[in-house]
Scaffold this motif. Sequence first.
Motif, mmCIF file in Angstrom:
data_model
loop_
_atom_site.group_PDB
_atom_site.id
_atom_site.type_symbol
_atom_site.label_atom_id
_atom_site.label_comp_id
_atom_site.label_asym_id
_atom_site.label_seq_id
_atom_site.Cartn_x
_atom_site.Cartn_y
_atom_site.Cartn_z
ATOM 1 N N PHE A 1 -0.560 -8.162 1.795
ATOM 2 C CA PHE A 1 0.229 -9.585 1.547
ATOM 3 C C PHE A 1 -1.059 -10.756 1.614
ATOM 4 O O PHE A 1 -0.698 -11.777 1.229
ATOM 5 C CB PHE A 1 1.245 -9.768 2.584
ATOM 6 C CG PHE A 1 2.172 -8.681 2.073
ATOM 7 C CD1 PHE A 1 3.062 -8.885 0.864
ATOM 8 C CD2 PHE A 1 2.621 -7.840 3.025
ATOM 9 C CE1 PHE A 1 4.159 -7.678 0.663
ATOM 10 C CE2 PHE A 1 3.612 -6.909 2.766
ATOM 11 C CZ PHE A 1 4.158 -6.838 1.695
ATOM 12 N N GLU B 1 0.046 -4.624 6.721
ATOM 13 C CA GLU B 1 0.624 -5.796 6.055
ATOM 14 C C GLU B 1 -0.362 -7.030 5.681
ATOM 15 O O GLU B 1 -0.299 -7.475 4.840
ATOM 16 C CB GLU B 1 1.897 -6.412 7.103
ATOM 17 C CG GLU B 1 3.043 -5.377 7.293
ATOM 18 C CD GLU B 1 4.193 -6.012 8.100
ATOM 19 O OE1 GLU B 1 3.683 -6.214 9.198
ATOM 20 O OE2 GLU B 1 5.122 -5.842 7.768
ATOM 21 N N GLN C 1 0.838 -3.807 11.336
ATOM 22 C CA GLN C 1 0.639 -5.279 11.250
ATOM 23 C C GLN C 1 -0.632 -5.553 10.443
ATOM 24 O O GLN C 1 -0.783 -6.452 9.476
ATOM 25 C CB GLN C 1 0.525 -6.123 12.572
ATOM 26 C CG GLN C 1 1.947 -6.192 13.137
ATOM 27 C CD GLN C 1 1.967 -6.778 14.350
ATOM 28 O OE1 GLN C 1 0.982 -7.422 14.755
ATOM 29 N NE2 GLN C 1 3.049 -6.714 15.101
ATOM 30 N N ARG D 1 10.580 -2.271 6.185
ATOM 31 C CA ARG D 1 10.219 -3.741 6.186
ATOM 32 C C ARG D 1 10.163 -4.775 4.864
ATOM 33 O O ARG D 1 10.438 -5.758 4.720
ATOM 34 C CB ARG D 1 9.052 -4.015 7.016
ATOM 35 C CG ARG D 1 9.042 -3.655 8.363
ATOM 36 C CD ARG D 1 7.820 -4.193 9.410
ATOM 37 N NE ARG D 1 7.829 -3.713 10.619
ATOM 38 C CZ ARG D 1 6.773 -3.702 11.299
ATOM 39 N NH1 ARG D 1 5.722 -4.769 11.183
ATOM 40 N NH2 ARG D 1 6.806 -3.282 12.521
ATOM 41 N N HIS D 2 9.610 -3.913 3.884
ATOM 42 C CA HIS D 2 9.387 -4.539 2.516
ATOM 43 C C HIS D 2 10.010 -3.771 1.536
ATOM 44 O O HIS D 2 9.305 -3.045 0.713
ATOM 45 C CB HIS D 2 7.842 -4.890 2.523
ATOM 46 C CG HIS D 2 7.224 -5.498 3.416
ATOM 47 N ND1 HIS D 2 7.214 -6.906 3.711
ATOM 48 C CD2 HIS D 2 6.390 -4.984 4.620
ATOM 49 C CE1 HIS D 2 6.720 -7.115 4.985
ATOM 50 N NE2 HIS D 2 6.020 -6.104 5.244
ATOM 51 N N LEU E 1 6.457 0.644 6.270
ATOM 52 C CA LEU E 1 6.301 -0.356 5.292
ATOM 53 C C LEU E 1 7.556 -0.666 4.299
ATOM 54 O O LEU E 1 7.881 -1.852 4.050
ATOM 55 C CB LEU E 1 4.995 -0.147 4.397
ATOM 56 C CG LEU E 1 3.681 -0.906 4.892
ATOM 57 C CD1 LEU E 1 2.864 -0.453 3.844
ATOM 58 C CD2 LEU E 1 3.867 -2.531 5.064
#
Length: 184
Positions: free
Chosen positions: A182, A178, A175, A27-28, A24
């Motif tokens: 979000f 996420e 996924q 990616r973020h 995570l």
Amino acid sequence: MASGKLIVLTGPSGVGKGTLVRSLLVRHPELYLSVSATTRSPREGEIEGKDYYFLNKSAFETMIEQNQLLEWAEYAGNYYGTPRTKVEEKIDQGLIVLLEIEVVGANSIKDSFPDALRIFILPPSLEELEHRLRSRKTDTEEAILRRLERAKEELKVSEEFDQRLVNDDLEIALQELEGAIFSD
Ligand SMILES: Nc1ncnc2c1ncn2[C@@H]1O[C@H](COP(=O)(O)OP(=O)(O)OP(=O)(O)O)[C@@H](O)[C@H]1O
Ligand SMILES: Nc1nc2c(ncn2[C@@H]2O[C@H](COP(=O)(O)O)[C@@H](O)[C@H]2O)c(=O)[nH]1
């Protein structure tokens, strides 16, 4: 000032919380991962202040007495806890803060942070959990058996959490995570 949010990831040892969190953060990178304090001895390669703040029992107990921990718990013979100041500071700055913690502490967060989103990560099966704990090669046989016993108790309370997801296929679990973090 903007206010961020607190995301608590929990689930039994070996389910893959750390693996999910590391992916995570790649990616973020804007997410902030809280660094916990523990009385456990460092494993090979673990770095003070990055993986944990490694404390002796008396220093940890002082943190408890001085209300410096957002939550804490005893796990497999050691203390683990979340230092309060940094988490509150980052949330006030509008960041999304992640905690990767065991189940008792994660449950208690709802008292201090009722708005926190608490996500329980489940293994596909107990057999797979055992396989993951063994293949990680970080724990002694005794520690593995202790963690598996605790896992059986932890899995019984998974429904008390806001969301549950199974970490079977890592990409699918990521996924889903996420999506939970979000959304809204
Ligand atoms: N989806 C997955 N499929 C197969 N193996 C996985 C998956 N996710 C994690 N693993 C593996 O399982 C092992 C345990 O993962 P990890 O250390 O991330 O668990 P953890 O929940 O963070 O444990 P702890 O709570 O003890 O820190 C690791 O070897 C990791 O590579
Ligand atoms: N309640 C808390 N649990 C924590 C914290 N930091 C980590 N942990 C959890 O402890 C177990 C064991 O960790 P390990 O590094 O020895 O494998 C695991 O489930 C961690 O998620 C914390 O601050 N509070």
